[in-house]
Design an enzyme around this catalytic site. Structure first.
Site, PDB file in Angstrom:
ATOM      1  N   ASN A   1       6.742   4.458  -4.902  1.00 24.75           N
ATOM      2  CA  ASN A   1       5.457   3.455  -5.266  1.00 24.75           C
ATOM      3  C   ASN A   1       5.357   3.913  -6.827  1.00 24.75           C
ATOM      4  OD1 ASN A   1       3.247   5.289  -5.099  1.00 24.75           O
ATOM      5  ND2 ASN A   1       4.073   5.217  -2.894  1.00 24.75           N
TER       6      ASN A   1
ATOM      7  N   ASP B   1       4.398   4.282   3.607  1.00 22.78           N
ATOM      8  CA  ASP B   1       3.555   3.752   5.301  1.00 22.78           C
ATOM      9  C   ASP B   1       5.137   4.092   6.101  1.00 22.78           C
ATOM     10  OD1 ASP B   1       1.273   3.466   4.721  1.00 22.78           O
ATOM     11  OD2 ASP B   1       1.679   1.609   4.006  1.00 22.78           O
TER      12      ASP B   1
END
Ligand code: C5P
Length: 403
Positions: free
Chosen positions: A213, A282
């Site tokens: 990310n 996640d």
């Protein structure tokens, strides 16, 4: 950066080629908010001009104890009574030898001797040839100056202006800046062990590709640096970033969420505070490919099966140490909307004492941020500022809560 706002610093230059770095240092101190008064020895003016230092500090430079500009003709008293700190950078071998004997035959040494020791710290950043640095006379002087109350900073190693290689280079301006900020920061976290996560994680899909990310790690690194400056012992578990680890902070570099989880859980028991600042992925690939996946026009693109990663913050909040009330846990909530509502939900779901909410679009990769502090008593906004300044305020509030 404004960690040195309202601080008055006398920047002293003694003679040495490292004077060229003093220009950059002066600029960095001013950028951090300090008022800088430059004082140069005659030898220093051989290496860099007072004009340069005046332009960078925005103040006329003092060079002589006979300077008539001071109405009472006592620059050595006037300038030191107002200063929070005298920083001599570079401090030459000769200048340190002189200080050691309490000699005061030029303005800078006179100021060092005349400073009020209770309110004006003396910091020396040595710079010299490696043989001069390792000479027993210099090492003896450094020891003695330290026991006389001066903060003698370390030196850098590497190539020297004389062409030799070894110890004795002056520390880099930004390293000196960090040390100065540390010396002027209240030590309200002494005795606390702080464990932090920072940066993104990288979840491999094959040996060259992966899921990650846009987190830069800047907020977490700023928190680690501020905690160290306030006197804490800091362990930073960092995902892949391009940042230089803060001075004095222990760093464990990891790549994946599983590695981050393992490194964190191994250090929970020795910690008093845990701050989860990392943007942990996640999900990870259930079965990352062993070899690089090949593009093949005849076949359809690969489909990856994902599985959830462990929630590091939630697991730390469930640890025995935390359940006994001996671990203060802080998490972050990066949202794109409904910040307060989402941060409150996260506070309960994770079991942390504090959640710091921020809008993903206002923080990712940036040097500034706006935070929402959410705890059991309610919430308040920490207005837009540099990440360094916000980190300092967050650590001050944590220190307050620990008391
Ligand atoms: O669940 P969410 O990712 O929104 O929560 C964010 C907070 O939880 C951050 O403090 C982050 O560091 C932490 N976190 C974690 N492990 C995860 C996911 C998030 O520690 N797997």
């Amino acid at each position: 950066m404004n960690e040195l706002l309202n601080k008055r610093i006398v920047l002293g230059l003694s003679g040495g080629i490292a004077c060229y770095k003093a220009a950059e240092l002066c600029r960095a101190l001013v950028k951090a908010g300090a008022q800088v008064q430059v004082v140069m020895t005659q030898a220093a003016t051989q290496f860099i001009t007072p004009v340069t230092m005046q332009a960078l500090s925005n103040q006329p430079v003092f060079e002589s104890q006979w300077d008539e500009r001071a109405p009472n003709n006592m620059a050595h008293i006037n300038l030191t009574r107002q200063a929070d700190l005298i920083l001599v950078a570079p401090a030459s071998a000769d200048f340190m030898a002189k200080l050691l004997h309490g000699r005061a035959d030029d303005l800078l040494s006179l100021m060092c001797l005349a400073r009020p020791t209770a309110s004006t710290q003396l910091v020396l950043a040595p710079a010299m040839n490696r043989e001069m640095w390792s000479h027993p006379a210099t090492q003896r002087n450094v020891e003695q100056l330290r026991s006389d109350g001066a903060h003698v900073l370390g030196v850098g190693a590497g190539e020297q202006a004389c062409g030799e290689t070894g110890d004795g280079r002056m520390l880099e301006p930004l390293e000196i800046l960090q040390d100065v900020i540390s010396l002027l920061t209240p030590k309200d976290l002494v005795g606390q062990q702080i464990l932090l996560t920072a940066g993104p994680t990288f979840e491999a899909l094959d040996p060259v590709r992966g899921l990650t990310n846009r987190s830069s790690g800047k907020m977490g690194y700023a928190l680690a640096q501020s905690a160290h400056q306030r006197g804490a012992q800091v362990l930073l578990v960092s995902g892949p970033t391009h940042l230089t680890p803060p001075r004095g902070v222990r760093v464990i570099q990891v790549e994946s969420a599983l590695q981050m989880h393992q490194a964190v859980m191994a250090h929970v028991n020795e910690s008093d505070v845990f701050i989860a600042c990392a943007a942990v992925a996640d999900w990870r690939a259930t079965k990352p490919a062993e070899h690089k996946l090949k593009k093949n026009d005849q076949q359809s693109p690969p489909i990856f099966e994902l599985m959830p990663n462990p929630d590091i913050l939630a697991d730390v909040c469930k640890s025995e140490k935390a359940l006994r009330g001996q671990l203060f846990c802080v998490g972050f909530a990066a949202e794109t909307e409904n910040l307060e509502q989402n941060a409150k939900i996260k506070l309960n779901r994770k079991g942390a004492q504090v959640i710091l909410g921020n809008l993903a679009q206002n923080t990712l990769g940036r040097d500034d941020n706006t935070l929402l502090w959410v705890d059991a008593n309610g919430s308040f906004e920490m207005p837009n500022n540099t990440k360094a300044a916000l980190a300092s305020e967050v650590m001050r509030l944590i220190a307050q809560r620990l008391r």
